[in-house]
Design a protein around this motif. Sequence first.
Motif, short mmCIF file in Angstrom:
data_model
loop_
_atom_site.label_atom_id
_atom_site.label_comp_id
_atom_site.label_asym_id
_atom_site.label_seq_id
_atom_site.Cartn_x
_atom_site.Cartn_y
_atom_site.Cartn_z
N UNK A 188 0.82 -1.21 0.00
CA UNK A 188 0.00 0.00 0.00
C UNK A 188 0.86 1.27 0.00
N UNK A 189 1.83 1.33 0.88
CA UNK A 189 2.64 2.54 1.01
C UNK A 189 3.48 2.77 -0.25
N UNK A 190 4.12 1.72 -0.76
CA UNK A 190 4.98 1.88 -1.94
C UNK A 190 4.17 2.37 -3.13
N UNK A 191 3.01 1.79 -3.36
CA UNK A 191 2.18 2.21 -4.49
C UNK A 191 1.59 3.59 -4.28
N UNK A 192 1.05 3.83 -3.09
CA UNK A 192 0.44 5.13 -2.83
C UNK A 192 1.47 6.26 -2.86
N UNK A 193 2.66 6.01 -2.33
CA UNK A 193 3.67 7.07 -2.29
C UNK A 193 4.09 7.47 -3.70
N UNK A 194 4.37 6.50 -4.55
CA UNK A 194 4.83 6.84 -5.89
C UNK A 194 3.70 7.45 -6.73
N UNK A 195 2.48 6.94 -6.57
CA UNK A 195 1.37 7.54 -7.30
C UNK A 195 1.08 8.96 -6.79
N UNK A 196 1.25 9.19 -5.51
CA UNK A 196 1.09 10.53 -4.96
C UNK A 196 2.13 11.48 -5.54
N UNK A 197 3.37 11.01 -5.63
CA UNK A 197 4.43 11.83 -6.22
C UNK A 197 4.09 12.17 -7.67
N UNK A 198 3.66 11.18 -8.45
CA UNK A 198 3.33 11.42 -9.85
C UNK A 198 2.15 12.38 -9.97
N UNK A 199 1.19 12.28 -9.06
CA UNK A 199 0.05 13.21 -9.09
C UNK A 199 0.52 14.64 -8.81
N UNK A 200 1.38 14.78 -7.81
CA UNK A 200 1.88 16.12 -7.48
C UNK A 200 2.72 16.70 -8.60
#
Length: 441
Positions: free
Chosen positions: A336-348
């Motif tokens: 969860x954290x690995x996927x959410x963190x990288x997708x959050x970065x890409x969104x930002x």
Amino acid sequence: MASIWRRACVGCTKSKRQCTKAVPACRRCANKGIPCVYPPARRTNNIHLDADAAAAISSAIPSGTTGGSANPLPMICHDNDRVGNDDINFHPLQLMQSDLVEEMISRATIYHSQPSIGIDPTAVSTGLWFLGPESWVTDHTPCAPNQPELSQDRVLQRFVDSVQDWLRRWVTDGGSPLHHHQLYRENMPRCVQDAHSAIALYHMTTCSNADTRAMTARVLEDRVTQLLADQTFEASLRGGEEMSTFDHICRVQSLLTYQTIRLLDGDIRMRAQAEALIPTLFRWTQQLLDSTKNSLTQPARFLADIAASCPNVADSEDAILWAAWILVESTRRTWLVANYLQETYLYMKQGWSKCPGRVPNTMHGRLWDATSAYAWSKACREIDTVLIPTQRIEKLLFETNPEDLDEFSLLIVELIYGMERIEKWIEDSRREKQQALSDII
């Protein structure tokens, strides 16, 4: 009635590798060209080998192997002619027959027949609720209306800040909502040691001068390069053999550490290097999830491997299950954290990103915070909420007190519903308790 139950070979057990248990030699020993020796089987009364299985085992062993082969047909040893285990140096559970493990697995069948997740009292009381294959379905169902952009940005920033704080706490406190305090207690591989040291170095030099920060960036770059090189080298040694779930977690949490530091630091060079590894971490997290799901298709072997790798848990059913749950729950949270963190970065960065979905995780704080196998087992028997699918989180807000959720799960719920709704939920719960207290007085 006696039967054959083959355990992992001596070489795989000592190397803490998953054994295919093939005869006359397992895949790892055959690839390495080393003798493959299995420990003697022991007598059991609770499993019977049917005629088809016996025929399959017999046909798998060529005629004449009983002479010069290092791996003759597994013996059935009776109580009065067992081979001593001093020379083999095997872990007690592996030489115990399957009395403990197979009793647990027989009860797991009860759970697997249940359609729901985490609410069957029989499954919870036996401690086998986390083995269900249906609990690994990645859910992409929308859970709530889209939040306003400002609110969404606040939630995402809070998530990023929390992950960074968890890395610091892993170093200062020995554990965090992402890093279970028991996960690396018996065995911390070098790649995890490097990541752990990198966090300490990074935060120690955050406020230093430019030269010191540049040196830290070079150290981080070298550690990442070493991690990738080690993975390539170890893959060549395995020769196609599957990695263990623990090995998957180690490399994912290590790379996640470096990605969290370098994507969010602000240094242009570090950010560019980390962006190049975003696909790698996505691939590793998917392989971690697949490895865990595949392991749980053979729960008896999974639990036996857990016991073999943890010398202190073999004589306790609760301890085996606790160690297994820690590994499984760590998989869920790391994914969860690995996927959410990288997708959050890409969104930002680009204003959009893909939805990675969600796998259920254990939400009740008593389980993650348990300090012993007994405390964990007791919590499993007493709590109502264990694994929560996305479709049931709405119900969670009405049936569960906010303080019952651990920090990790509260953050996941906040990502789904937004800060305002969760803050209102917390405030309403506090007001209800104060009203109930005043009514008593």
